[in-house]
Motif scaffolding. Structure first.
Motif, PDB file in Angstrom:
ATOM      1  N   VAL A  85       5.026   0.275  -8.669  1.00  0.00           N
ATOM      2  CA  VAL A  85       5.547  -0.888  -9.390  1.00  0.00           C
ATOM      3  C   VAL A  85       4.461  -1.957  -9.510  1.00  0.00           C
ATOM      4  O   VAL A  85       4.259  -2.545 -10.579  1.00  0.00           O
ATOM      5  CB  VAL A  85       6.785  -1.475  -8.677  1.00  0.00           C
ATOM      6  CG1 VAL A  85       7.292  -2.713  -9.408  1.00  0.00           C
ATOM      7  CG2 VAL A  85       7.878  -0.432  -8.569  1.00  0.00           C
ATOM      8  N   LEU A  86       3.730  -2.177  -8.416  1.00  0.00           N
ATOM      9  CA  LEU A  86       2.712  -3.223  -8.396  1.00  0.00           C
ATOM     10  C   LEU A  86       1.537  -2.914  -9.328  1.00  0.00           C
ATOM     11  O   LEU A  86       0.885  -3.843  -9.831  1.00  0.00           O
ATOM     12  CB  LEU A  86       2.203  -3.422  -6.960  1.00  0.00           C
ATOM     13  CG  LEU A  86       3.259  -3.894  -5.947  1.00  0.00           C
ATOM     14  CD1 LEU A  86       2.652  -3.954  -4.550  1.00  0.00           C
ATOM     15  CD2 LEU A  86       3.816  -5.259  -6.338  1.00  0.00           C
ATOM     16  N   GLU A  87       1.270  -1.639  -9.549  1.00  0.00           N
ATOM     17  CA  GLU A  87       0.140  -1.262 -10.412  1.00  0.00           C
ATOM     18  C   GLU A  87       0.335  -1.724 -11.853  1.00  0.00           C
ATOM     19  O   GLU A  87      -0.628  -1.809 -12.620  1.00  0.00           O
ATOM     20  CB  GLU A  87      -0.057   0.264 -10.376  1.00  0.00           C
ATOM     21  CG  GLU A  87      -0.724   0.743  -9.094  1.00  0.00           C
ATOM     22  CD  GLU A  87      -0.841   2.259  -9.025  1.00  0.00           C
ATOM     23  OE1 GLU A  87      -0.121   2.947  -9.803  1.00  0.00           O
ATOM     24  OE2 GLU A  87      -1.630   2.759  -8.206  1.00  0.00           O
ATOM     25  N   GLU A  93      -1.171  -8.102  -1.500  1.00  0.00           N
ATOM     26  CA  GLU A  93      -2.621  -8.242  -1.334  1.00  0.00           C
ATOM     27  C   GLU A  93      -3.301  -8.453  -2.683  1.00  0.00           C
ATOM     28  O   GLU A  93      -3.044  -7.740  -3.658  1.00  0.00           O
ATOM     29  CB  GLU A  93      -3.201  -6.993  -0.654  1.00  0.00           C
ATOM     30  CG  GLU A  93      -2.894  -6.916   0.832  1.00  0.00           C
ATOM     31  CD  GLU A  93      -3.648  -5.791   1.526  1.00  0.00           C
ATOM     32  OE1 GLU A  93      -4.512  -5.161   0.879  1.00  0.00           O
ATOM     33  OE2 GLU A  93      -3.356  -5.530   2.711  1.00  0.00           O
ATOM     34  N   GLY A  94      -4.174  -9.470  -2.702  1.00  0.00           N
ATOM     35  CA  GLY A  94      -4.867  -9.809  -3.942  1.00  0.00           C
ATOM     36  C   GLY A  94      -4.095 -10.789  -4.798  1.00  0.00           C
ATOM     37  O   GLY A  94      -4.656 -11.425  -5.695  1.00  0.00           O
ATOM     38  N   HIS A  95      -2.793 -10.933  -4.509  1.00  0.00           N
ATOM     39  CA  HIS A  95      -1.932 -11.888  -5.229  1.00  0.00           C
ATOM     40  C   HIS A  95      -0.993 -12.533  -4.201  1.00  0.00           C
ATOM     41  O   HIS A  95       0.236 -12.434  -4.327  1.00  0.00           O
ATOM     42  CB  HIS A  95      -1.129 -11.183  -6.327  1.00  0.00           C
ATOM     43  CG  HIS A  95      -1.967 -10.538  -7.380  1.00  0.00           C
ATOM     44  ND1 HIS A  95      -2.608 -11.242  -8.385  1.00  0.00           N
ATOM     45  CD2 HIS A  95      -2.300  -9.233  -7.565  1.00  0.00           C
ATOM     46  CE1 HIS A  95      -3.280 -10.407  -9.156  1.00  0.00           C
ATOM     47  NE2 HIS A  95      -3.122  -9.182  -8.678  1.00  0.00           N
ATOM     48  N   LYS A 152       0.814  -1.218   0.000  1.00  0.00           N
ATOM     49  CA  LYS A 152       0.000   0.000   0.000  1.00  0.00           C
ATOM     50  C   LYS A 152       0.854   1.279   0.000  1.00  0.00           C
ATOM     51  O   LYS A 152       0.346   2.373  -0.197  1.00  0.00           O
ATOM     52  CB  LYS A 152      -0.906   0.015   1.240  1.00  0.00           C
ATOM     53  CG  LYS A 152      -1.928  -1.124   1.288  1.00  0.00           C
ATOM     54  CD  LYS A 152      -2.970  -1.010   0.192  1.00  0.00           C
ATOM     55  CE  LYS A 152      -4.033  -2.094   0.335  1.00  0.00           C
ATOM     56  NZ  LYS A 152      -5.024  -2.031  -0.758  1.00  0.00           N
ATOM     57  N   LYS A 153       2.152   1.107   0.223  1.00  0.00           N
ATOM     58  CA  LYS A 153       3.030   2.271   0.270  1.00  0.00           C
ATOM     59  C   LYS A 153       3.334   2.765  -1.144  1.00  0.00           C
ATOM     60  O   LYS A 153       3.447   1.980  -2.090  1.00  0.00           O
ATOM     61  CB  LYS A 153       4.336   1.927   1.002  1.00  0.00           C
ATOM     62  CG  LYS A 153       4.128   1.629   2.481  1.00  0.00           C
ATOM     63  CD  LYS A 153       5.438   1.370   3.195  1.00  0.00           C
ATOM     64  CE  LYS A 153       5.212   1.137   4.688  1.00  0.00           C
ATOM     65  NZ  LYS A 153       6.475   0.909   5.415  1.00  0.00           N
ATOM     66  N   LYS A 154       3.461   4.066  -1.260  1.00  0.00           N
ATOM     67  CA  LYS A 154       3.630   4.707  -2.562  1.00  0.00           C
ATOM     68  C   LYS A 154       4.829   4.154  -3.327  1.00  0.00           C
ATOM     69  O   LYS A 154       4.770   3.946  -4.549  1.00  0.00           O
ATOM     70  CB  LYS A 154       3.775   6.215  -2.367  1.00  0.00           C
ATOM     71  CG  LYS A 154       3.808   7.002  -3.668  1.00  0.00           C
ATOM     72  CD  LYS A 154       3.885   8.503  -3.374  1.00  0.00           C
ATOM     73  CE  LYS A 154       3.939   9.303  -4.690  1.00  0.00           C
ATOM     74  NZ  LYS A 154       4.013  10.758  -4.431  1.00  0.00           N
TER      75      LYS A 154
END
Length: 293
Positions: A181-183, A253-255, A174-176
């Motif tokens: 990168v995760l997006e 999260e989610g993966h 959740k950290k910026k």
């Protein structure tokens, strides 16, 4: 004078008394016989146990004699670029070699990895591994004082960060810093992630992951030289495993079949090298390869 009935009564009483006495004697004899049988059995069991122990002791002594009587071989041990000459009987096991090395290199035997054409097992002998006078054996493992120093540094760091942070810890994903990168989503060439499974590290590099810049990254664990190679398109960074102070990991999260993993290469959190989309089944093995298991 006693009547015939009284005489008969006395006779019957005496007869019953004799029968009772006989029964008692028989029971006593039976008890004595049983006691003798039990004592005999106990003696037999004790004798057998003593004989078995003596046999086992003799076997161990015989094995020790065989090892000591076997030809000795002098070979080279390499640990953290330091070289040591070691001489041992050829029938010595890897476990015995580890015990001998404790005082020489300062690494506990349980944390040593002996590399002889791969990871050697404790029950293998020097002879079975074809160790000769020209052999150079690599030993991987951090010294006890180094491990303690890293542990103390980590405790102090975590204590300091816990005081400065809020009571609710924000997930890494959740950290910026990590979110950007995760997006981008799971890389097309990412290895398959598996939940609730611990797999050993594969013989090939771990690939299909990203660094904090979104660039492709691969991890190669060179156990024979105690190094972690972090490879990108531009360069390969070779890091001595005993200089890695900490490894943090957290599911995405989610993966959850993938993790974010941070390798702390210096004294502060700012020195962490972040790797994204690490398959979950390899996370524990990564930590064991670096810190020993």
């Amino acid at each position: 004078m006693e009547s015939p009935e009284e005489i008969n009564g006395h006779s019957e009483a005496k007869g019953e008394t004799k029968v009772a006495e006989c029964a008692v004697k028989e029971e006593t004899s039976e008890c004595t016989a049983k006691e003798n049988t039990i004592e005999s059995s106990v003696k037999e069991i004790t004798t057998e146990s003593v004989e078995e122990q003596a046999t086992e002791s003799a076997d161990k002594d015989e094995v020790c004699d065989l090892i000591l009587d076997s030809p000795s071989v002098e070979f080279t041990i390499i640990h953290n670029k330091d070289k040591y000459m070691v001489s041992m009987p050829l029938l010595s096991t890897i476990a015995q070699l580890k015990d001998k090395l404790v005082d020489m290199i300062g690494v506990p035997s349980k944390m040593q990895k002996i590399m002889i054409k791969g990871l050697a097992k404790d029950d293998q002998t020097l002879e079975s591994l074809n160790v000769s006078s020209s052999s150079k054996i690599m030993v991987v493992g951090a010294k006890l004082q180094d491990i303690v120093a890293v542990s103390v540094a980590n405790v102090e760091e975590e204590s300091g960060s816990s005081k400065s942070s809020s009571s609710v810890k924000e997930p890494l994903c959740k950290k910026k810093l990590h979110l950007k990168v995760l997006e981008r989503g799971i890389p097309d060439d990412a290895l398959v992630g598996i939940l609730n499974i611990k797999d050993p590290l594969p013989p090939h590099p771990l690939s299909g992951m990203l660094n904090k810049h979104g660039g492709k990254v691969r991890l190669t664990f060179k156990l024979e030289v105690d190094q972690l190679w972090i490879g990108t398109k531009e360069r390969t960074q070779k890091v001595a495993m005993n200089t890695i102070r900490h490894v943090v990991s957290e599911p995405i999260e989610g993966h959850e079949e993938y993790h974010i993993v941070g390798f702390q290469l210096g004294t502060t959190e700012a020195s962490r090298y972040w790797v994204y989309w690490v398959p979950a089944q390899y996370v524990d093995s990564i930590k064991e390869a670096i810190f020993g298991g």
